[in-house]
Design a protein around this motif. Structure first.
Motif, PDB file in Angstrom:
ATOM      1  N   VAL A   1      -1.573   2.680   1.668  1.00 39.96           N
ATOM      2  CA  VAL A   1      -1.148   3.829   2.547  1.00 39.96           C
ATOM      3  C   VAL A   1      -2.309   4.215   3.750  1.00 39.96           C
ATOM      4  O   VAL A   1      -3.015   4.422   3.218  1.00 39.96           O
ATOM      5  CB  VAL A   1      -1.126   5.552   1.739  1.00 39.96           C
ATOM      6  CG1 VAL A   1       0.129   6.287   2.713  1.00 39.96           C
ATOM      7  CG2 VAL A   1       0.369   4.814   0.929  1.00 39.96           C
ATOM      8  N   HIS A   2      -1.780   4.472   5.016  1.00 43.55           N
ATOM      9  CA  HIS A   2      -3.147   5.263   5.938  1.00 43.55           C
ATOM     10  C   HIS A   2      -2.944   6.719   6.261  1.00 43.55           C
ATOM     11  O   HIS A   2      -2.060   6.926   5.295  1.00 43.55           O
ATOM     12  CB  HIS A   2      -2.198   4.743   6.877  1.00 43.55           C
ATOM     13  CG  HIS A   2      -3.134   4.465   7.965  1.00 43.55           C
ATOM     14  ND1 HIS A   2      -3.842   5.320   9.136  1.00 43.55           N
ATOM     15  CD2 HIS A   2      -4.000   3.221   9.154  1.00 43.55           C
ATOM     16  CE1 HIS A   2      -4.688   5.474  10.167  1.00 43.55           C
ATOM     17  NE2 HIS A   2      -5.028   4.269   9.614  1.00 43.55           N
TER      18      HIS A   2
ATOM     19  N   ASP B   1      -0.028   8.957   6.844  1.00 44.96           N
ATOM     20  CA  ASP B   1       0.877   8.040   6.131  1.00 44.96           C
ATOM     21  C   ASP B   1       1.284   9.260   5.390  1.00 44.96           C
ATOM     22  O   ASP B   1       2.249   9.221   4.443  1.00 44.96           O
ATOM     23  CB  ASP B   1       1.328   7.341   6.271  1.00 44.96           C
ATOM     24  CG  ASP B   1       2.690   6.528   7.223  1.00 44.96           C
ATOM     25  OD1 ASP B   1       2.508   6.962   8.786  1.00 44.96           O
ATOM     26  OD2 ASP B   1       1.642   5.642   7.917  1.00 44.96           O
TER      27      ASP B   1
ATOM     28  N   LEU C   1       7.420   0.810   4.624  1.00 37.25           N
ATOM     29  CA  LEU C   1       7.243   1.807   6.075  1.00 37.25           C
ATOM     30  C   LEU C   1       7.578   0.186   7.114  1.00 37.25           C
ATOM     31  O   LEU C   1       8.134   0.469   8.010  1.00 37.25           O
ATOM     32  CB  LEU C   1       5.833   1.655   6.982  1.00 37.25           C
ATOM     33  CG  LEU C   1       5.917   3.127   6.511  1.00 37.25           C
ATOM     34  CD1 LEU C   1       4.604   4.054   6.941  1.00 37.25           C
ATOM     35  CD2 LEU C   1       6.745   4.364   6.231  1.00 37.25           C
ATOM     36  N   ASP C   2       7.230  -0.810   6.783  1.00 42.13           N
ATOM     37  CA  ASP C   2       6.606  -2.477   7.204  1.00 42.13           C
ATOM     38  C   ASP C   2       6.690  -3.343   6.642  1.00 42.13           C
ATOM     39  O   ASP C   2       5.562  -2.858   5.094  1.00 42.13           O
ATOM     40  CB  ASP C   2       5.713  -2.059   8.313  1.00 42.13           C
ATOM     41  CG  ASP C   2       5.730  -3.438   9.673  1.00 42.13           C
ATOM     42  OD1 ASP C   2       6.869  -4.028   9.994  1.00 42.13           O
ATOM     43  OD2 ASP C   2       4.764  -3.793   9.907  1.00 42.13           O
TER      44      ASP C   2
ATOM     45  N   ASP D   1       4.679  -7.545   6.643  1.00 38.62           N
ATOM     46  CA  ASP D   1       4.045  -8.352   7.648  1.00 38.62           C
ATOM     47  C   ASP D   1       4.032  -9.925   6.906  1.00 38.62           C
ATOM     48  O   ASP D   1       3.090  -9.609   6.158  1.00 38.62           O
ATOM     49  CB  ASP D   1       2.888  -7.770   8.151  1.00 38.62           C
ATOM     50  CG  ASP D   1       2.442  -8.845   9.465  1.00 38.62           C
ATOM     51  OD1 ASP D   1       3.105  -9.741   9.536  1.00 38.62           O
ATOM     52  OD2 ASP D   1       2.164  -8.116  10.375  1.00 38.62           O
TER      53      ASP D   1
ATOM     54  N   ARG E   1       0.856  -8.389   4.359  1.00 38.71           N
ATOM     55  CA  ARG E   1       0.970  -6.953   3.875  1.00 38.71           C
ATOM     56  C   ARG E   1       2.064  -5.478   4.509  1.00 38.71           C
ATOM     57  O   ARG E   1       2.667  -6.754   4.964  1.00 38.71           O
ATOM     58  CB  ARG E   1       0.120  -6.238   5.307  1.00 38.71           C
ATOM     59  CG  ARG E   1      -1.152  -6.571   6.263  1.00 38.71           C
ATOM     60  CD  ARG E   1      -2.716  -6.323   7.185  1.00 38.71           C
ATOM     61  NE  ARG E   1      -2.077  -4.700   6.495  1.00 38.71           N
ATOM     62  CZ  ARG E   1      -3.534  -4.601   6.911  1.00 38.71           C
ATOM     63  NH1 ARG E   1      -4.450  -4.801   7.598  1.00 38.71           N
ATOM     64  NH2 ARG E   1      -3.445  -2.666   6.598  1.00 38.71           N
TER      65      ARG E   1
ATOM     66  N   SER F   1       3.091  -1.969   5.230  1.00 40.38           N
ATOM     67  CA  SER F   1       3.295  -0.590   5.123  1.00 40.38           C
ATOM     68  C   SER F   1       3.565   0.176   3.642  1.00 40.38           C
ATOM     69  O   SER F   1       5.340   0.131   4.324  1.00 40.38           O
ATOM     70  CB  SER F   1       3.070  -0.050   6.388  1.00 40.38           C
ATOM     71  OG  SER F   1       1.915  -0.969   6.749  1.00 40.38           O
ATOM     72  N   LEU F   2       3.127   1.564   3.571  1.00 36.83           N
ATOM     73  CA  LEU F   2       3.281   2.176   2.450  1.00 36.83           C
ATOM     74  C   LEU F   2       3.573   3.663   3.554  1.00 36.83           C
ATOM     75  O   LEU F   2       2.084   3.548   4.166  1.00 36.83           O
ATOM     76  CB  LEU F   2       3.210   2.433   1.335  1.00 36.83           C
ATOM     77  CG  LEU F   2       3.865   0.801   1.067  1.00 36.83           C
ATOM     78  CD1 LEU F   2       3.065   1.276  -0.840  1.00 36.83           C
ATOM     79  CD2 LEU F   2       4.670   0.698   0.327  1.00 36.83           C
ATOM     80  N   GLY F   3       4.068   4.722   2.942  1.00 39.17           N
ATOM     81  CA  GLY F   3       3.685   6.535   3.826  1.00 39.17           C
ATOM     82  C   GLY F   3       4.919   7.151   2.792  1.00 39.17           C
ATOM     83  O   GLY F   3       5.333   7.236   2.316  1.00 39.17           O
TER      84      GLY F   3
END
Length: 168
Positions: free
Chosen positions: A1-2, A5, A30-31, A33, A38, A40-42
């Motif tokens: 998680v960035h 986010d 979230l995405d 790839d 990868r 992407s989590l939020g």
């Protein structure tokens, strides 16, 4: 998680302190790839975006705010019936310099202010009590007299109140 986010209102550097290794968290994908392997989590996406849910707030509108915190430089306020919070700087607390004291307000107190900026893209809302007072004074001058007449606002409003009292 960035970091970006984690939370809608606080910077990621502040929010990250709320978590520790081993915590179980809920997140939204979230995405994905596949090439970079990868995901992407939020976390913040699980709660609604306060700017998307702000309704029809627009520049020039009068809103009711609740004081969250009184600081030396102004007030931290939350716009009632939304999740939007903003800071009213000391010089925007009143038209008169003598009334620009944050300590005359208390946490939990409600006040009216005018929206001076509402930018969904920049995720920024600004409100001002001073702008509301100036607009109300302009409206009163337009309704009850002109600045060219030499009469002060007190004279004009006093005459209007006297006329209203005489009618009763």
């Amino acid at each position: 998680v960035h970091l970006s986010d984690l939370d809608w209102n606080r910077p990621g550097e502040q929010v990250i302190d709320d978590f520790k290794k081993g915590d179980v968290v809920r997140a939204q994908v979230l995405d994905v790839d596949v090439e970079k392997e990868r995901i992407s989590l939020g976390i913040k996406q699980l709660a609604g975006d306060p700017f998307a849910e702000a309704g029809e707030i627009k520049k020039g509108q009068i809103v009711t705010c609740e004081v969250l915190e009184v600081k030396d430089g102004g007030l931290e306020v939350k716009i009632v019936d939304t999740d939007l919070s903003t800071f009213i700087k000391r010089n925007e607390l009143a038209r008169d310099r003598a009334d620009q004291r944050p300590e005359r307000f208390a946490a939990g107190e409600k006040l009216d202010a005018r929206v001076t900026q509402f930018d969904r893209k920049a995720r920024r809302v600004t409100v001002s009590i001073k702008a509301l007072e100036v607009a109300e004074e302009k409206e009163a001058m337009a309704q009850f007299g002109s600045a060219d007449s030499g009469a002060s606002l007190g004279d004009i409003l006093g005459a209007a109140l006297k006329a209203r009292t005489d009618k009763k």
